[in-house]
Design a protein around this motif. Structure first.
Motif, mmCIF file in Angstrom:
data_model
loop_
_atom_site.group_PDB
_atom_site.id
_atom_site.type_symbol
_atom_site.label_atom_id
_atom_site.label_comp_id
_atom_site.label_asym_id
_atom_site.label_seq_id
_atom_site.Cartn_x
_atom_site.Cartn_y
_atom_site.Cartn_z
ATOM 1 N N PRO A 1 0.822 -1.229 0.000
ATOM 2 C CA PRO A 1 0.000 0.000 0.000
ATOM 3 C C PRO A 1 0.849 1.271 0.000
ATOM 4 N N GLU A 2 2.009 1.234 0.636
ATOM 5 C CA GLU A 2 2.869 2.416 0.670
ATOM 6 C C GLU A 2 3.524 2.716 -0.668
ATOM 7 N N ASP A 3 3.370 1.850 -1.637
ATOM 8 C CA ASP A 3 3.846 2.137 -2.990
ATOM 9 C C ASP A 3 2.837 2.981 -3.774
ATOM 10 N N THR A 4 1.698 3.204 -3.210
ATOM 11 C CA THR A 4 0.669 4.015 -3.865
ATOM 12 C C THR A 4 1.164 5.422 -4.119
ATOM 13 N N GLY A 5 0.896 5.917 -5.316
ATOM 14 C CA GLY A 5 1.284 7.274 -5.660
ATOM 15 C C GLY A 5 1.264 7.475 -7.158
ATOM 16 N N VAL A 6 1.611 8.675 -7.549
ATOM 17 C CA VAL A 6 1.759 8.983 -8.967
ATOM 18 C C VAL A 6 3.224 8.797 -9.330
ATOM 19 N N TYR A 7 3.463 7.999 -10.342
ATOM 20 C CA TYR A 7 4.818 7.692 -10.781
ATOM 21 C C TYR A 7 5.132 8.526 -12.021
ATOM 22 N N TYR A 8 6.236 9.251 -11.949
ATOM 23 C CA TYR A 8 6.647 10.140 -13.032
ATOM 24 C C TYR A 8 7.928 9.630 -13.665
ATOM 25 N N CYS A 9 7.908 9.536 -14.951
ATOM 26 C CA CYS A 9 9.129 9.243 -15.683
ATOM 27 C C CYS A 9 9.996 10.502 -15.693
ATOM 28 N N HIS A 10 11.274 10.343 -15.477
ATOM 29 C CA HIS A 10 12.182 11.480 -15.298
ATOM 30 C C HIS A 10 13.456 11.213 -16.083
ATOM 31 N N ALA A 11 13.734 12.039 -17.076
ATOM 32 C CA ALA A 11 14.934 11.914 -17.888
ATOM 33 C C ALA A 11 15.868 13.080 -17.627
ATOM 34 N N GLU A 12 17.145 12.793 -17.537
ATOM 35 C CA GLU A 12 18.127 13.838 -17.283
ATOM 36 C C GLU A 12 19.148 13.870 -18.408
ATOM 37 N N ARG A 13 19.426 15.052 -18.900
ATOM 38 C CA ARG A 13 20.492 15.276 -19.865
ATOM 39 C C ARG A 13 21.527 16.150 -19.199
ATOM 40 N N TYR A 14 22.723 15.626 -19.058
ATOM 41 C CA TYR A 14 23.772 16.369 -18.375
ATOM 42 C C TYR A 14 24.021 17.698 -19.102
ATOM 43 N N GLY A 15 24.054 18.753 -18.330
ATOM 44 C CA GLY A 15 24.308 20.070 -18.883
ATOM 45 C C GLY A 15 23.123 20.689 -19.589
ATOM 46 N N ASP A 16 22.011 19.957 -19.641
ATOM 47 C CA ASP A 16 20.856 20.476 -20.364
ATOM 48 C C ASP A 16 19.639 20.612 -19.464
ATOM 49 N N GLY A 17 19.396 19.612 -18.639
ATOM 50 C CA GLY A 17 18.261 19.720 -17.744
ATOM 51 C C GLY A 17 17.498 18.433 -17.578
ATOM 52 N N ASN A 18 16.331 18.578 -17.009
ATOM 53 C CA ASN A 18 15.493 17.441 -16.651
ATOM 54 C C ASN A 18 14.150 17.517 -17.371
ATOM 55 N N TYR A 19 13.604 16.340 -17.638
ATOM 56 C CA TYR A 19 12.301 16.226 -18.263
ATOM 57 C C TYR A 19 11.454 15.262 -17.435
ATOM 58 N N TRP A 20 10.191 15.604 -17.258
ATOM 59 C CA TRP A 20 9.265 14.720 -16.549
ATOM 60 C C TRP A 20 8.045 14.450 -17.430
ATOM 61 N N GLY A 21 7.524 13.250 -17.316
ATOM 62 C CA GLY A 21 6.293 12.903 -18.001
ATOM 63 C C GLY A 21 5.088 13.329 -17.181
ATOM 64 N N GLN A 22 3.918 12.959 -17.661
ATOM 65 C CA GLN A 22 2.684 13.418 -17.042
ATOM 66 C C GLN A 22 2.295 12.608 -15.821
ATOM 67 N N GLY A 23 2.925 11.504 -15.583
ATOM 68 C CA GLY A 23 2.629 10.687 -14.420
ATOM 69 C C GLY A 23 1.596 9.616 -14.699
ATOM 70 N N THR A 24 1.750 8.507 -14.003
ATOM 71 C CA THR A 24 0.774 7.430 -14.073
ATOM 72 C C THR A 24 0.470 6.976 -12.649
ATOM 73 N N LEU A 25 -0.798 6.790 -12.346
ATOM 74 C CA LEU A 25 -1.219 6.516 -10.978
ATOM 75 C C LEU A 25 -1.148 5.029 -10.682
ATOM 76 N N VAL A 26 -0.504 4.716 -9.559
ATOM 77 C CA VAL A 26 -0.459 3.344 -9.045
ATOM 78 C C VAL A 26 -1.168 3.335 -7.698
ATOM 79 N N THR A 27 -2.151 2.477 -7.581
ATOM 80 C CA THR A 27 -2.888 2.342 -6.323
ATOM 81 C C THR A 27 -2.825 0.895 -5.881
ATOM 82 N N VAL A 28 -2.318 0.702 -4.660
ATOM 83 C CA VAL A 28 -2.202 -0.650 -4.114
ATOM 84 C C VAL A 28 -3.156 -0.755 -2.936
ATOM 85 N N SER A 29 -4.114 -1.642 -3.057
ATOM 86 C CA SER A 29 -5.099 -1.811 -1.998
ATOM 87 C C SER A 29 -4.645 -2.894 -1.026
ATOM 88 N N SER A 30 -5.021 -2.706 0.227
ATOM 89 C CA SER A 30 -4.614 -3.670 1.261
ATOM 90 C C SER A 30 -5.646 -4.776 1.406
#
Length: 116
Positions: free
Chosen positions: A87-116
């Motif tokens: 259940p503690e893994d529940t959250g919005v998961y964002y893809c995150h890409a890094e280009r050295y010297g250029d910056g960071n990129y994030w996706g829109q997120g995908t929701l993961v819900t773990v029920s107990s």
């Protein structure tokens, strides 16, 4: 859209999910890529990251032994295999890409819900 994430959903405790993130455009020239997550009421945290060379760089302590990150550079796609979900893994998961010297990129997120 430079980072397109998919694979989230609702699962029961102990089950598995596999997230995918396809990179395009400038984000596809990542030096390392991975997943961040934000649980309800908590700050965003890094879950797993991997370098373009495929060497697993980082796992959060809370997911070690349960999550595996992998990469297909030919398809500019990163995967997160999540096993034995809690259940503690529940959250919005964002893809995150890094280009050295250029910056960071994030996706829109995908929701993961773990029920107990």
């Amino acid at each position: 859209v430079q980072l397109q994430a998919s694979g989230g959903g609702l699962v029961q405790t102990g089950r598995s999910l596999r997230l995918s993130c396809a990179a395009s455009g400038a984000a596809s020239a990542y030096d390392n890529v991975g997943w961040d997550r934000q649980a309800p009421g908590k700050e965003r945290e890094s879950v797993a990251r991997i370098t373009r060379g495929g060497i697993a760089q980082h796992y959060a302590d809370s997911v070690k032994g349960r999550f595996t990150i992998s990469i297909d550079n030919a398809k500019n796609t990163v995967f997160l295999q999540m096993n034995n979900l809690k259940p503690e893994d529940t959250g919005v998961y964002y893809c995150h890409a890094e280009r050295y010297g250029d910056g960071n990129y994030w996706g829109q997120g995908t929701l993961v819900t773990v029920s107990s």
